[in-house]
Design a protein around this motif. Structure first.
Motif, PDB file in Angstrom:
ATOM      1  N   GLN A  11       0.789  -1.206  -0.206  1.00 53.12           N
ATOM      2  CA  GLN A  11       0.260  -0.518   0.166  1.00 53.12           C
ATOM      3  C   GLN A  11       1.284   1.083   0.149  1.00 53.12           C
ATOM      4  O   GLN A  11       0.735   2.255  -0.960  1.00 53.12           O
ATOM      5  N   MET A  12       1.866   1.131   0.685  1.00 54.21           N
ATOM      6  CA  MET A  12       2.271   2.851   0.808  1.00 54.21           C
ATOM      7  C   MET A  12       3.793   3.011  -0.957  1.00 54.21           C
ATOM      8  O   MET A  12       3.922   3.954  -0.499  1.00 54.21           O
ATOM      9  N   LYS A  13       4.204   1.300  -1.254  1.00 56.27           N
ATOM     10  CA  LYS A  13       4.570   1.998  -2.166  1.00 56.27           C
ATOM     11  C   LYS A  13       3.387   2.159  -3.647  1.00 56.27           C
ATOM     12  O   LYS A  13       4.298   3.136  -4.196  1.00 56.27           O
ATOM     13  N   ARG A  14       2.737   1.853  -3.451  1.00 56.25           N
ATOM     14  CA  ARG A  14       2.142   2.930  -4.690  1.00 56.25           C
ATOM     15  C   ARG A  14       1.088   3.823  -4.312  1.00 56.25           C
ATOM     16  O   ARG A  14       1.222   4.689  -5.678  1.00 56.25           O
ATOM     17  N   TYR A  15       1.264   4.156  -2.388  1.00 53.30           N
ATOM     18  CA  TYR A  15       1.454   5.449  -2.706  1.00 53.30           C
ATOM     19  C   TYR A  15       1.839   6.663  -2.807  1.00 53.30           C
ATOM     20  O   TYR A  15       1.888   7.690  -3.664  1.00 53.30           O
ATOM     21  N   LEU A  16       2.914   6.487  -2.217  1.00 54.10           N
ATOM     22  CA  LEU A  16       4.919   6.614  -2.848  1.00 54.10           C
ATOM     23  C   LEU A  16       4.930   6.509  -4.236  1.00 54.10           C
ATOM     24  O   LEU A  16       5.725   8.051  -4.615  1.00 54.10           O
ATOM     25  N   ARG A  17       4.527   5.975  -5.102  1.00 63.37           N
ATOM     26  CA  ARG A  17       5.000   6.002  -6.472  1.00 63.37           C
ATOM     27  C   ARG A  17       3.669   7.288  -7.375  1.00 63.37           C
ATOM     28  O   ARG A  17       3.797   7.034  -8.390  1.00 63.37           O
ATOM     29  N   ALA A  18       2.660   6.729  -6.688  1.00 58.39           N
ATOM     30  CA  ALA A  18       1.442   7.530  -7.766  1.00 58.39           C
ATOM     31  C   ALA A  18       1.576   9.593  -6.800  1.00 58.39           C
ATOM     32  O   ALA A  18       0.288   9.622  -6.228  1.00 58.39           O
ATOM     33  N   ARG A  19       2.890  10.127  -7.437  1.00 57.16           N
ATOM     34  CA  ARG A  19       2.464  12.064  -7.050  1.00 57.16           C
ATOM     35  C   ARG A  19       1.584  12.349  -7.690  1.00 57.16           C
ATOM     36  O   ARG A  19       1.538  13.615  -6.655  1.00 57.16           O
ATOM     37  N   ALA A  20       0.715  12.044  -8.888  1.00 54.96           N
ATOM     38  CA  ALA A  20      -0.410  12.661  -9.058  1.00 54.96           C
ATOM     39  C   ALA A  20      -1.255  12.672  -8.005  1.00 54.96           C
ATOM     40  O   ALA A  20      -2.215  13.357  -7.434  1.00 54.96           O
ATOM     41  N   ARG A  21      -1.103  11.360  -7.202  1.00 52.84           N
ATOM     42  CA  ARG A  21      -2.234  10.764  -5.949  1.00 52.84           C
ATOM     43  C   ARG A  21      -2.245  11.700  -4.813  1.00 52.84           C
ATOM     44  O   ARG A  21      -2.979  12.151  -4.210  1.00 52.84           O
ATOM     45  N   ILE A  22      -1.408  11.921  -4.720  1.00 48.37           N
ATOM     46  CA  ILE A  22      -0.550  12.574  -3.310  1.00 48.37           C
ATOM     47  C   ILE A  22      -0.740  13.592  -3.673  1.00 48.37           C
ATOM     48  O   ILE A  22      -1.579  14.676  -2.325  1.00 48.37           O
ATOM     49  N   ILE A  23      -0.844  14.828  -4.702  1.00 52.11           N
ATOM     50  CA  ILE A  23      -1.055  16.149  -5.187  1.00 52.11           C
ATOM     51  C   ILE A  23      -1.824  17.031  -4.853  1.00 52.11           C
ATOM     52  O   ILE A  23      -3.246  16.941  -4.926  1.00 52.11           O
ATOM     53  N   GLY A  24      -3.011  15.191  -6.034  1.00 48.31           N
ATOM     54  CA  GLY A  24      -4.743  15.896  -5.431  1.00 48.31           C
ATOM     55  C   GLY A  24      -5.909  15.559  -4.208  1.00 48.31           C
ATOM     56  O   GLY A  24      -5.652  15.959  -4.476  1.00 48.31           O
ATOM     57  N   SER A  25      -4.435  15.354  -3.642  1.00 43.98           N
ATOM     58  CA  SER A  25      -5.471  14.129  -2.427  1.00 43.98           C
ATOM     59  C   SER A  25      -5.670  15.394  -1.567  1.00 43.98           C
ATOM     60  O   SER A  25      -6.166  15.901  -0.211  1.00 43.98           O
ATOM     61  N   LEU A  26      -4.385  16.170  -1.449  1.00 46.39           N
ATOM     62  CA  LEU A  26      -4.462  17.706  -1.162  1.00 46.39           C
ATOM     63  C   LEU A  26      -5.495  18.637  -1.609  1.00 46.39           C
ATOM     64  O   LEU A  26      -5.723  19.319  -0.125  1.00 46.39           O
ATOM     65  N   GLY A  27      -5.868  18.907  -2.641  1.00 43.63           N
ATOM     66  CA  GLY A  27      -6.749  19.479  -3.407  1.00 43.63           C
ATOM     67  C   GLY A  27      -7.642  19.863  -2.390  1.00 43.63           C
ATOM     68  O   GLY A  27      -7.866  21.393  -1.715  1.00 43.63           O
ATOM     69  N   GLN A  28      -8.367  19.352  -1.927  1.00 49.92           N
ATOM     70  CA  GLN A  28      -9.499  19.595  -1.026  1.00 49.92           C
ATOM     71  C   GLN A  28      -9.662  20.118  -0.031  1.00 49.92           C
ATOM     72  O   GLN A  28      -9.972  21.482   0.790  1.00 49.92           O
ATOM     73  N   PRO A  29      -8.982  19.644   1.473  1.00 46.39           N
ATOM     74  CA  PRO A  29      -8.022  19.885   2.605  1.00 46.39           C
ATOM     75  C   PRO A  29      -7.987  21.486   2.283  1.00 46.39           C
ATOM     76  O   PRO A  29      -7.682  22.399   3.360  1.00 46.39           O
ATOM     77  N   LEU A  30      -7.056  21.827   1.166  1.00 46.38           N
ATOM     78  CA  LEU A  30      -6.141  23.284   1.192  1.00 46.38           C
ATOM     79  C   LEU A  30      -7.772  24.159   0.909  1.00 46.38           C
ATOM     80  O   LEU A  30      -7.568  25.420   1.028  1.00 46.38           O
ATOM     81  N   LEU A  31      -8.754  22.999  -0.037  1.00 44.67           N
ATOM     82  CA  LEU A  31      -9.518  24.133  -0.478  1.00 44.67           C
ATOM     83  C   LEU A  31      -9.894  25.323   0.837  1.00 44.67           C
ATOM     84  O   LEU A  31     -11.131  26.144   1.058  1.00 44.67           O
ATOM     85  N   PHE A  32     -10.578  24.093   1.444  1.00 43.07           N
ATOM     86  CA  PHE A  32     -11.317  24.555   2.855  1.00 43.07           C
ATOM     87  C   PHE A  32     -10.655  24.880   4.070  1.00 43.07           C
ATOM     88  O   PHE A  32     -10.737  25.806   4.346  1.00 43.07           O
ATOM     89  N   LEU A  33      -8.797  24.376   3.805  1.00 39.43           N
ATOM     90  CA  LEU A  33      -8.338  25.574   4.904  1.00 39.43           C
ATOM     91  C   LEU A  33      -8.513  27.145   4.242  1.00 39.43           C
ATOM     92  O   LEU A  33      -8.282  27.694   5.447  1.00 39.43           O
ATOM     93  N   LEU A  34      -7.678  26.986   2.874  1.00 36.86           N
ATOM     94  CA  LEU A  34      -7.908  28.529   2.565  1.00 36.86           C
ATOM     95  C   LEU A  34      -9.192  29.252   2.466  1.00 36.86           C
ATOM     96  O   LEU A  34      -9.166  30.102   2.841  1.00 36.86           O
ATOM     97  N   ALA A  35      -9.709  28.736   1.508  1.00 38.25           N
ATOM     98  CA  ALA A  35     -11.509  29.490   1.688  1.00 38.25           C
ATOM     99  C   ALA A  35     -12.145  29.573   2.306  1.00 38.25           C
ATOM    100  O   ALA A  35     -12.945  31.079   3.195  1.00 38.25           O
ATOM    101  N   MET A  36     -12.064  28.853   3.336  1.00 39.77           N
ATOM    102  CA  MET A  36     -12.999  28.932   4.814  1.00 39.77           C
ATOM    103  C   MET A  36     -12.011  29.550   5.779  1.00 39.77           C
ATOM    104  O   MET A  36     -12.619  30.391   6.772  1.00 39.77           O
TER     105      MET A  36
END
Length: 258
Positions: A11-36
């Protein structure tokens, strides 16, 4: 233990190799943090609530953990469609260990995602009021990740349609998040809404992390951890049972074929 370790490592190797997944999964938390956080900050301050970023950040960290952990369950459907799950289930190992390995792997990935979001919150202006309680905060984050990953494992084990999984999970996850007190204080709410928040397991993750990172309340954190651990143990048992049912369905299919 080796089975659990190997599945966690996968599971960890699949996560670390998927850079787009790491960046994409940060989008929603960042939107809530900054916008709200910055949008509602002045209103929250005028209402006497103080610094809204300070209030909001623990909820955003739990949000990142919640979405990452729950949606790790879709990997079960992916593995089922591409044959890896069948190879796992025919191995002479305990089905409980397989379910635990997948659940803990998803929890570790979600925990790492939570640490990244916590670091971003610090850059945005959040301040840890009780640094000595950081180990307790990390424990709350990890137990919450295990709980949410168990939900994803259980639901992923019951589905075989990859398109249906995100729809069902959004229908479940969004109410859990919005009723957790992550975005607004619980004090003074109508009684039905208060009762809904009290039965929401995400509430105890948000409250425990908020107490551990802020002015720590030992009794509050302790109660939150006990509740989180009890619910996590129950959901792991449910996820293991549901996961074991996959073996029966696959065996039935092959039995009919033969």
């Amino acid at each position: 233990m080796r089975v659990i370790y190997i599945l966690c490592l996968r599971q960890m190797k699949r996560y670390l190799r998927a850079r787009a997944r790491i960046i994409g999964s940060l989008g929603q938390p960042l939107l809530f943090l900054l916008a709200m956080g910055f949008g509602f900050g002045p209103i929250f301050r005028k209402a006497g609530g103080g610094n809204y970023i300070q209030f909001l950040a623990p909820g955003i960290v739990i949000m990142a953990i919640l979405f990452t952990a729950v949606f790790s369950g879709i990997e079960i459907i992916w593995d089922r469609q591409f044959g890896f799950l069948k190879e796992t289930l025919v191995a002479p190992v305990s089905r409980l260990n397989i379910a635990l390995g997948r659940t803990l792997g998803g929890a570790i990935v979600a925990f790492i995602q939570g640490l990244i979001v916590l670091a971003i919150c610090l850059v945005a202006g959040f301040r840890i009021m009780a640094p000595a309680w950081l180990p307790v905060a990390f424990l709350v984050m990890f137990v919450s990740a295990v709980l949410f990953a168990a939900i994803g494992t259980a639901i992923g084990s019951m589905l075989d349609d990859m398109q249906a999984f995100p729809l069902i999970m959004n229908f479940l996850v969004m109410p859990l998040f919005f009723l957790s007190g992550a975005l607004f204080p619980m004090a003074g709410l109508p009684r039905p809404l208060m009762l809904a928040m009290q039965v929401d397991p995400v509430t105890y993750g948000v409250d425990g992390l908020r107490n551990a990172l802020g002015p720590a309340v030992m009794a509050g954190v302790g109660a939150d951890l006990v509740i989180l651990m009890a619910i996590a143990a129950l959901l792991i048992a449910v996820a293991s049972y549901v996961f074991a049912r996959i073996e029966l369905s696959i065996a039935h299919i092959f039995g009919d074929f033969l």
